[in-house]
Structures are given as structure tokens and as C-alpha cells.
Design a protein around this motif. Structure first.
Motif: not given
Length: 279
Positions: A183-192, A197-202, A253-259
Motif C-alpha cells: 500500500l502506498d500513501a494514497k492506499a493507506i489513506h483509503r484503508k484508514k 488533507n489528513q496526515q497519515i502519521l497524525d 505475532g503482531g498486527e499488520m500496520p494497515e489493520n
């Protein structure tokens, strides 16, 4: 590598980890040498010596991380005998893989594994971090750490040839794609469920921030350590580091970040924290 993951899902480095009577984790030099594909232990000894020197230069006590022991080794099918070996801390293993043959694929895997684990241990041992009681306090701490290391990552990327803003955006996307399973930045935005205008890291919780902090610090170190040059090579490095951090999370055994859940804006947390501080 074929033998990198066992049926239980643990990495080779987890499989050979041991625990002493006091509950402290450790590795032995003989077993680590075998995992790192050194055909004979004598070829591994110079690597250990370089790691000890690095330990000394970092201001650490060598004896706290390298302890001479006798290790039982299997000779043939049934015969055993005690041989000289070394009891290694996680930090010692980290220094060893940094000084081992970089052309070995398993060494590269070890560098990422021990770097991530050592960084995690450092954060857990930070007095400031351990005094934090709430998730919001941990988010603020890690977000500030990430902001600082992103500046250092940008400087390292510039040194590798990533100069223009568009090139840096592409470079960052490669890191995200490695860590977030493509997932790139745009895909992460959609997933989240984030707006443009919202920053992923925020909107990351402490666990997700920590994963991205590992990605940033390890990419910066690799770019500088290996003097990587060229935009394409820098992008590839960022992707590979992100991918290896992801694999380490999976092995633990951790959760993947996109989830991971989308957190409230860190800006709201900052405002609340500032009001509390002023009171």
C-alpha cells in the motif's frame, strides 16, 4: 531463504534464542555462526572481535554483552563435547550482524531483526517512555521521535540523490509499500478512512508509530552505512527495510500496520496535553 521461517512462524534468530536462570534472553556464538552461514567457527571469530571493538567504542562494557562460556556441541550422530563459545546479549548480536559478511542474505535478515529488536528494547528501557501512563502520552513521545528521525532520513536520502520534492515523495512511498504490504500513501489513506488533507502519521496509534520509527531509523542507517547512491537504489532500500520490519512484526505475532485502528488526530492530543501542562 528456505529455512528462514519455521512451521511455527518464528525466525531462525528466535529459534536459537535461549533464556538463562534469571530470565535474561541470550544467544550463543556457535549457534549464531551456524545460522549466519559461517562454515567454520574460526572464520566467525574476527567478526566477534570487530563487534567487541564496536561495543567498546559505543561506551558499553564488553563483559556485559560478551561472556565466555562452554557450549555442548553435537559431533556426529551421538557424540558430544564441550567447546569454547560466547554468551551474547541482543546488543552483542546486533553488533555482530553489523560486522558480518553483508553479501550473505541471512546476514541482511539478521541486521534488520536485531536492529528492530534492539530499538524496541531501547524504547522500552527509556526512562522517559516508561514514565508514560497513557496511550496519548506514548503517541506524543513516538510522534516527536519520528518527526526528528524523518528529518535525518530526509538528509540521508538527499545524500543518496533523492533531492526534488517529488522524488522524496516517491522515496517515502517505497517505505510505506514495504511496511504496509504494497500500500502506498494514497492506499493507506483509503484503508484508514482518512481525508486528503489528513496526515497519515497524525492518525497512528503508538504501535503503528513505533513500526514506522523502526522503518525510518533503519533506512537512514542503511543508506549511510552502505553509502547507497542513486534514487532507484534509495527507493529499493527503503522498500526492503520496510518489508523486513513488516516480516519481523509478523514473526513476533503482531498486527499488520494497515489493520491497526485509526487514531484521533495527534493535534487534538497535543492541544489537550498543552492545556494540562499550563494548568
Amino acid at each position: 531463504m528456505k529455512n528462514e521461517i519455521s512451521a511455527s512462524g518464528n525466525s531462525l534468530f528466535e529459534q536459537i534464542k535461549q533464556t538463562d536462570a534469571n530470565g535474561n534472553e541470550y544467544w550463543t556464538a556457535r549457534k549464531l555462526a551456524k545460522v549466519l552461514a559461517y562454515s567454520e567457527y574460526r572464520h566467525f571469530i574476527p567478526v566477534i572481535e570487530r563487534a567487541k571493538e564496536a561495543c567498546k567504542n559505543s561506551g558499553q562494557h564488553i563483559e556485559h554483552h560478551f561472556e565466555d562460556i562452554l557450549e555442548m556441541m553435537l559431533l556426529g550422530k551421538t557424540a558430544k563435547r564441550e567447546v569454547n563459545s560466547i554468551k551474547l546479549s541482543r546488543y552483542a548480536c546486533y553488533l555482530i550482524v553489523q560486522n558480518a559478511d553483508p553479501n550473505k542474505e541471512v546476514v541482511a535478515l539478521g541486521q534488520t531483526y536485531f536492529a528492530v529488536q534492539t530499538r524496541l528494547q531501547e524504547i522500552r528501557q527509556m526512562d522517559e517512555y516508561n514514565r508514560l501512563d497513557t496511550e496519548d502520552e506514548k503517541r506524543l513521545f513516538l510522534r516527536n521521535e519520528l518527526a526528528k528521525h524523518n528529518l535525518q532520513l530526509a538528509a540521508a536520502a538527499k545524500g543518496a540523490g533523492v533531492v526534488e520534492p517529488i522524488d522524496y515523495a516517491i522515496f517515502q512511498n517505497h517505505g510505506y509499500m514495504g511496511l504496509y504490504g504494497g500500500l502506498d500513501a494514497k492506499a493507506i489513506h483509503r484503508k484508514k478512512g482518512l481525508k486528503k488533507n489528513q496526515q497519515i502519521l497524525d492518525h497512528m496509534g503508538s504501535t503503528e508509530l513505533a513500526a514506522n520509527l523502526f522503518r525510518a531509523t533503519q533506512t537512514e542507517e542503511k543508506l549511510r552505512r552502505e553509502n547507497i547512491q542513486g534514487k532507484g537504489n534509495a527507493n529499493k532500500t527503503h522498500f526492503e527495510v520496510g518489508k523486513k520490519v513488516r516480516k519481523t512484526i509478523q514473526e513476533l505475532g503482531g498486527e499488520m500496520p494497515e489493520n491497526l485502528p485509526t487514531a484521533d488526530s495527534i493535534k487534538q492530543v497535543e492541544k489537550a496535553h498543552e492545556k494540562k501542562r499550563l494548568k
